[in-house]
Every structure is written in structure tokens, then in C-alpha cells.
Design a protein around this motif. Structure first.
Motif, PDB file in Angstrom:
ATOM      1  N   TRP A  71       0.292   5.297  -7.373  1.00 38.35           N
ATOM      2  CA  TRP A  71       1.614   5.147  -7.169  1.00 38.35           C
ATOM      3  C   TRP A  71       2.284   6.197  -8.138  1.00 38.35           C
ATOM      4  O   TRP A  71       3.283   6.743  -7.906  1.00 38.35           O
ATOM      5  CB  TRP A  71       2.246   3.783  -7.847  1.00 38.35           C
ATOM      6  CG  TRP A  71       3.439   3.596  -7.416  1.00 38.35           C
ATOM      7  CD1 TRP A  71       4.538   3.689  -8.397  1.00 38.35           C
ATOM      8  CD2 TRP A  71       3.940   3.216  -6.394  1.00 38.35           C
ATOM      9  NE1 TRP A  71       5.965   3.494  -7.786  1.00 38.35           N
ATOM     10  CE2 TRP A  71       5.763   3.149  -6.459  1.00 38.35           C
ATOM     11  CE3 TRP A  71       3.837   2.611  -4.864  1.00 38.35           C
ATOM     12  CZ2 TRP A  71       6.643   2.641  -5.670  1.00 38.35           C
ATOM     13  CZ3 TRP A  71       4.642   2.409  -3.924  1.00 38.35           C
ATOM     14  CH2 TRP A  71       6.191   2.465  -4.330  1.00 38.35           C
TER      15      TRP A  71
ATOM     16  N   THR B  79      -8.459  -3.464  -8.564  1.00 37.99           N
ATOM     17  CA  THR B  79      -7.362  -2.867  -7.574  1.00 37.99           C
ATOM     18  C   THR B  79      -5.994  -2.632  -8.159  1.00 37.99           C
ATOM     19  O   THR B  79      -5.303  -1.698  -7.645  1.00 37.99           O
ATOM     20  CB  THR B  79      -7.318  -3.920  -6.433  1.00 37.99           C
ATOM     21  OG1 THR B  79      -8.656  -4.294  -6.069  1.00 37.99           O
ATOM     22  CG2 THR B  79      -6.449  -3.415  -5.435  1.00 37.99           C
TER      23      THR B  79
ATOM     24  N   PHE C   5      -4.209   1.172  -8.076  1.00 35.75           N
ATOM     25  CA  PHE C   5      -3.040   1.131  -7.150  1.00 35.75           C
ATOM     26  C   PHE C   5      -1.823   1.772  -8.269  1.00 35.75           C
ATOM     27  O   PHE C   5      -1.125   2.496  -7.896  1.00 35.75           O
ATOM     28  CB  PHE C   5      -2.541  -0.244  -6.578  1.00 35.75           C
ATOM     29  CG  PHE C   5      -1.273   0.086  -5.760  1.00 35.75           C
ATOM     30  CD1 PHE C   5      -1.450   0.328  -4.509  1.00 35.75           C
ATOM     31  CD2 PHE C   5       0.054  -0.379  -6.096  1.00 35.75           C
ATOM     32  CE1 PHE C   5      -0.334   0.446  -3.548  1.00 35.75           C
ATOM     33  CE2 PHE C   5       1.124  -0.106  -5.399  1.00 35.75           C
ATOM     34  CZ  PHE C   5       1.061   0.287  -3.949  1.00 35.75           C
TER      35      PHE C   5
ATOM     36  N   GLY D 227       0.769  -1.282   0.071  1.00 40.07           N
ATOM     37  CA  GLY D 227      -0.129   0.097   0.098  1.00 40.07           C
ATOM     38  C   GLY D 227       0.849   1.229  -0.067  1.00 40.07           C
ATOM     39  O   GLY D 227       2.187   1.353  -0.057  1.00 40.07           O
TER      40      GLY D 227
ATOM     41  N   TYR E 196       3.828  -4.933  -6.338  1.00 39.55           N
ATOM     42  CA  TYR E 196       2.873  -4.896  -5.705  1.00 39.55           C
ATOM     43  C   TYR E 196       1.872  -6.234  -6.287  1.00 39.55           C
ATOM     44  O   TYR E 196       1.748  -6.444  -7.712  1.00 39.55           O
ATOM     45  CB  TYR E 196       1.995  -3.662  -6.099  1.00 39.55           C
ATOM     46  CG  TYR E 196       0.566  -3.843  -5.540  1.00 39.55           C
ATOM     47  CD1 TYR E 196       0.287  -3.670  -3.961  1.00 39.55           C
ATOM     48  CD2 TYR E 196      -0.584  -3.788  -6.482  1.00 39.55           C
ATOM     49  CE1 TYR E 196      -0.845  -3.627  -3.498  1.00 39.55           C
ATOM     50  CE2 TYR E 196      -1.839  -3.837  -5.812  1.00 39.55           C
ATOM     51  CZ  TYR E 196      -2.041  -3.731  -4.491  1.00 39.55           C
ATOM     52  OH  TYR E 196      -3.355  -3.644  -3.900  1.00 39.55           O
TER      53      TYR E 196
END
Length: 608
Positions: free
Chosen positions: A521, A513, A517, A482, A506
Motif C-alpha cells: 500500500w 499478510t 499488505f 486488496g 484493511y
């Protein structure tokens, strides 16, 4: 919780400077190093009777001449090992003597035999102690194995607390046993002299016995010689004695020999005069005590102290096994971990290994002592023979002052030990043939370990001509879960090391998801490359390790180094760590022992 339990069971760690205080005086050394030999009084005479009963009770008078032969062998061994103590004051016993005088393979044969013998010492002693307990309390017979395992664990904990502390505790039962047995022998002789015991219970010495043979007598003699196991332990444990070590060890050995001779002779004579026959559910010592005192408090005192010394005889193995393992480990024949001292300055790895191996033996043989003793006895007579032969070679080569007398002593010891060893093989081959398989296997394993250490040492030695492989660059892989301060802390650490490339990885369980993400990022760390891995089966470890394998393979082709930095935050209370860091701990566990891969955690300490 684990740390608190460890401190409760083992005690607080000792400083290395306290090592001198862990040495033994003669009184304590006699208790813990002679307990194996002295305890064999409880089953050595019984082993003779078990062989003779195949002919009948009329053959029991042969226990007297057989006992005399055992005592002659005991004297030869005591004199021989006394010379070994002075010739090799740093310990090591048969292993060191054989290796230096007969060659490496002879030394490894002696060392391997003794390692196995000390494991059997624990298994046999604990099993025999359990037999003594269940003889007094027959309803406990079905639980022999469980009782034996519990006793092994208790003795192990005692030894992990340190040699001095364990000796202080274990000395009392040993001396109580010696006192109880002397009282038993004295009372038995008194009953005999006063005519309380009927002379018709036994046959007179010299009575003709139909069916007796030399083979059977030799078999009985070999079985009775099992009472001499443990005689060599003092020569292995000289470093445990207070200075002057050799003098104290020699005096302790002499005291042990005298006590063993008196107790063994007394038990054999009483068993003969009382006409005792071996029983499956009751030991010979129990029968002697029962006939001498009746089933009163003195009987239970004898049985209780006998059970205690049989259990505590295992302590001889715990004292000698780790020291022998240290000598083998220093020569690189077994793992170096055996040279490491534990919190209480004992060689705890050797102690724990010994305990585990003994428990496995007890389970495999179901605590049946009679199945273990032949293997146990033949295992110790091999190093007996090698040690005496090694001393013969030493005296012939060096010819010191008075060498002829020394040579004669070791020659007699070597001949008798070799004879007993051959008797064991001839008369009990069906029970001891496995020695011919596992001892060569052990020696082969020793050589393989040595070869491994030499190969590794050769590659690591900086004096070799092989140039060091240049490192062209460094790749940092940072698994992330995360966008948090923990990840930020890890990335800052990675940047401080100035690597050529930082790759954040990740693992996503669904595509949405993964996409979300990646967008976050890009806005947060645009200068750090992010690789997202989709896990179809919701596993973090598998896709991550597969990715690291790929990067590592390509990096090796270019002489790049791969380092995995695992973010981890540290709560204020250590027990909460497992609640929050399961993934990081698992990843580290899977990657830690990979070759050519540096794995480290980057901690972030919580303030609240």
C-alpha cells in the motif's frame, strides 16, 4: 429469480395514472365487501343453536324469535351506516366518525377494534371455510391448520394483484354461493310445503322449556349477532367505489342488507323445521343440504360454494384493513409505510401485515372457529356503538335539515349496538375479557407512535429556533480487501469529494499478510492513510465496526462527519453479485441503519 417470481404471482406494475381504473362498480363491490357479512349465514345460525343445545332440542324453537331480533338489529345498522356513508364520503367509517365527534381516544378505540376485527375476519373466515371443506371430506380434519394457512397465502396473492383483478375473480364464487343458498332454501321450503319433511322433527313455537332463562336467551342472541360482522366494511371502503362513491356505496349496502336478511332467515327457519342440532364434525348448513338433497352433486355444490365464500369472506378484511390503516397512518398513529401503494396500486404493506397476523392467529387457535367468533363479534360491536354515538353528537351539534329523523335512526342503532356489546361482555366474559387488555394497549401504542412522529417532526422542522450544527470537516473510511481497480475507483471517488482525511481500512487474519499488505500500500497509495486491523477470530465485521465506532465517537466531538465508502464491483449478470460481494453486502447491511453515519457503495462495473 425473485423478480421473475414476483412478476408471475403479482403481475406487471401499474402506472399511478391507472388508479381510476382500479375503482369498483356496485356488482364487484357487493361481492368483495359483502362476502364477510353474507358468509356469516354459514355460522351465525349455528352459534345460536350451540347455546340453546345446552338446554336441549326442545329449546330450538327460540331460534325464530332470536332471528327476528337479529334482523331488527341488522335494519338499524344498515340505516345508520347509510347515514355515515353520506356524512363521511371519504371513508374511514367508525374511526373517522368517532375521532371527529367523540375525541381522539374514542376514534383510536374504534380504529384499533376494527384493525383487530379485520385480522379476525380473515382468521375466522378461513377457519370456517376450512371447516366446510373438512365437513365434506372428513379425512382432512387433521390438516385444518395447514389448509387454512395455504388459503390465506392464496387470498393474499390475489389481493396483491390489485383490487379490480381480485374482485373480478372473487365475484363468481360469491354469487354462486348466493344462488346455491337460494336454491337450497327454495328446495327446503318446497319439501316442507309438500309434507316431505316430518313435522315431528321440531317442537311447536311456544312450547314450554324447563331451565330456560333470560341470561341464556341473551347469550344466544349475542351469538347470533355474529352474523352481522362485516356490515361496516362498506363505509370504510368508499374510496374504492366508482363515482359517485357515496351513492354507489349506499346502494351496495342496501343490497347486502336485503340478501343477508333473506339468507339468514331461510337458514334459521330450515334448521328449526328440520330439527337440526349442531355437531362437531358437520356444520348446520351441511346438515340442511344433506337432508334436502342427499349426498348428491347438489349437496357438494352447496358445500363447495359455502366453503368458497367462507374463505373469500376474508377478502372483506383485505379490502377494508388497508384503507383504515391509511387513515390511521395519515394521522401518524401507525407507521407511514401503510400509506404506500404497491406495484398494483393496492396498499400492499397493509395486505401483507394482515396476512401475517391472521396466520399467527390461526396457528395460535389451531383453526378452531368457535374460539375466535366471540372475540371477533365483540370487537366489531365496540366500533358499531362508537360510530352511532358519534353520529348522535354530530346531529345534535349541526342540526341539519331533517336531523330529528337522522338522530332517531342513530339513537336506535346506538342503543341496540350497546346492548348487544354489553350482552357479549356479560354472557361471554370468559372468552372476551382479553379485549379489555389489548384494546387499551393498542390505543397506548397509537399514542406512542404519534408522539414519536411529532418529536421527530419538531426536530426536523426548519422553522425551529435551534441553529443547524456546523460541519467542521469530513472523514472518509474505505474498507479495502486488496489492491485492485475496484479499490482504486473508490479512492478516486473519495478524493473527488475533497475530504479532510481518507482512511483505508484493511482487516488481516495473520501478521505476515498484514505486514505485506502495508508495504504494498505504501508503494501504491502513499498519500492515503492505511489502518490495518488484526482479526484473531477471522471476522471482518467485528473489528471494522469497532474501528468505525471509535472514529465516529472522536469525530462527533469535533463536529466532523464520517462517511463509509464500500467498494463493490458489479458483474455483467446480476445473480453473480452475491458470489463476489458477500463482504461488502454484509458490511453495508450492518452499517446502513447506524445513526449519524453515511454509508454508500461505490460501484465498479465489469466489462466482461
Amino acid at each position: 429469480m425473485w423478480y421473475a417470481l414476483k412478476r408471475f404471482l403479482i403481475g406487471q406494475p401499474l402506472k399511478s395514472a391507472d388508479l381510476g381504473e382500479q375503482k369498483l362498480n356496485k356488482t364487484k363491490a357487493l361481492a368483495i365487501l359483502s362476502s364477510d357479512a353474507l358468509s356469516s349465514v354459514a355460522y351465525g345460525p349455528e352459534q345460536i343453536l350451540i347455546v340453546l343445545i345446552t338446554i336441549g332440542a326442545v329449546a330450538f324453537w327460540y331460534t325464530i324469535p332470536i332471528a327476528v331480533g337479529v334482523l331488527v338489529l341488522l335494519l338499524a345498522l344498515i340505516l345508520s351506516y347509510r347515514q355515515i356513508i353520506y356524512a363521511y364520503p371519504h371513508g374511514g367509517g367508525a374511526y373517522v366518525v368517532s375521532k371527529e365527534n367523540l375525541g381522539v381516544n374514542a376514534g383510536l378505540l374504534a380504529g384499533g377494534s376494527l384493525l383487530v376485527d379485520y385480522i379476525l375476519t380473515v382468521a375466522v373466515s378461513i377457519s370456517a371455510g376450512t371447516d366446510a371443506i373438512t365437513s365434506a371430506f372428513p379425512h382432512l380434519h387433521p390438516y385444518n391448520v395447514e389448509i387454512a394457512i395455504t388459503l390465506v397465502i392464496l387470498i393474499t396473492i390475489l389481493n396483491l394483484r390489485g383490487i379490480t383483478e381480485s374482485a373480478s375473480i372473487l365475484a363468481y364464487p360469491v354469487y354462486l354461493f348466493i344462488l346455491a343458498l337460494f336454491v337450497l332454501i327454495g328446495a327446503g321450503l318446497y319439501h316442507i310445503l309438500t309434507g316431505t319433511v316430518s313435522a315431528t322433527n321440531h317442537v311447536p313455537l311456544g312450547t314450554p322449556v324447563a331451565g330456560i332463562s333470560l341470561f341464556l336467551l341473551l347469550k344466544a342472541f349475542a351469538s347470533g349477532s355474529s352474523a352481522l360482522t362485516g356490515v361496516e366494511a362498506i363505509s370504510n371502503a368508499i374510496p374504492n367505489f366508482k363515482d359517485p362513491g357515496p351513492n354507489n356505496a349506499s346502494k351496495t349496502l342496501a343490497a347486502m342488507g336485503l340478501l343477508l336478511a333473506l339468507l339468514f332467515s331461510g337458514v334459521v327457519y330450515l334448521a328449526y323445521y328440520y330439527g337440526i342440532a349442531p355437531k362437531a364434525q358437520e356444520t348446520v348448513v351441511s346438515q340442511i343440504a344433506s337432508q334436502t338433497f342427499g349426498r348428491n352433486w347438489m349437496y357438494y355444490c352447496v358445500q363447495g360454494t359455502t366453503a368458497m365464500i367462507l374463505v373469500l369472506a376474508a377478502n372483506t378484511g383485505y379490502s377494508a384493513f388497508p384503507l383504515l390503516a391509511v387513515n390511521l397512518a395519515k394521522d401518524k398513529f401507525i407507521a407511514r409505510m401503510f400509506t404506500i401503494r404497491g406495484d398494483r396500486l393496492g396498499y400492499s404493506n397493509g395486505i401483507i401485515f394482515l396476512a401475517v397476523a391472521s396466520i399467527l392467529l390461526i396457528i395460535a387457535f389451531k383453526g378452531r372457529t368457535e374460539h375466535l367468533i366471540p372475540l371477533y363479534a365483540v370487537g366489531v360491536f365496540i366500533p358499531f356503538t362508537l360510530a352511532q354515538t358519534g353520529m348522535l353528537v354530530k346531529w345534535l351539534r349541526e342540526k341539519p335539515r331533517g336531523w330529528i329523523v337522522k338522530l332517531t335512526v342513530n339513537l336506535v342503532g346506538a342503543l341496540i349496538s350497546f346492548t348487544v356489546m354489553m350482552i357479549f361482555f356479560l354472557t361471554k366474559f370468559g372468552q372476551v375479557w382479553t379485549v379489555l387488555i389489548f384494546l387499551p394497549l393498542i390505543v397506548m401504542i397509537f399514542h406512542r407512535i404519534k408522539k414519536h412522529y411529532e418529536a421527530v417532526g419538531e426536530q426536523l422542522r426548519i422553522t425551529t429556533c435551534e441553529p443547524a450544527i456546523p460541519i467542521e470537516g469530513n472523514i472518509m473510511i474505505v474498507p479495502v480487501a486488496g489492491i485492485t481497480h475496484v479499490v482504486e475507483n473508490s479512492l478516486n471517488y473519495a478524493k473527488s469529494l475533497a475530504p479532510d482525511q481518507i482512511i483505508a481500512v484493511y482487516v488481516a487474519f495473520d501478521r505476515d499478510t498484514e505486514k505485506q499488505f502495508a508495504e504494498k500500500w505504501e508503494n501504491w497509495q502513499p498519500d492515503v492513510r492505511l489502518v490495518t486491523l488484526h482479526s484473531h477470530y477471522r471476522s471482518i465485521i467485528h473489528p471494522l465496526t469497532k474501528f468505525i465506532d471509535t472514529v465516529e465517537h472522536k469525530a462527533n466531538e469535533s463536529n466532523f462527519r464520517v462517511t463509509v465508502l464500500i467498494p463493490q464491483f458489479i458483474p455483467k449478470k446480476s445473480w453473480q453479485n452475491i458470489l463476489h460481494n458477500q463482504s461488502s453486502l454484509l458490511i453495508r447491511a450492518f452499517l446502513l441503519y447506524r445513526r449519524n453515519l453515511v454509508v454508500t457503495t461505490v460501484p465498479y462495473h465489469l466489462k466482461k
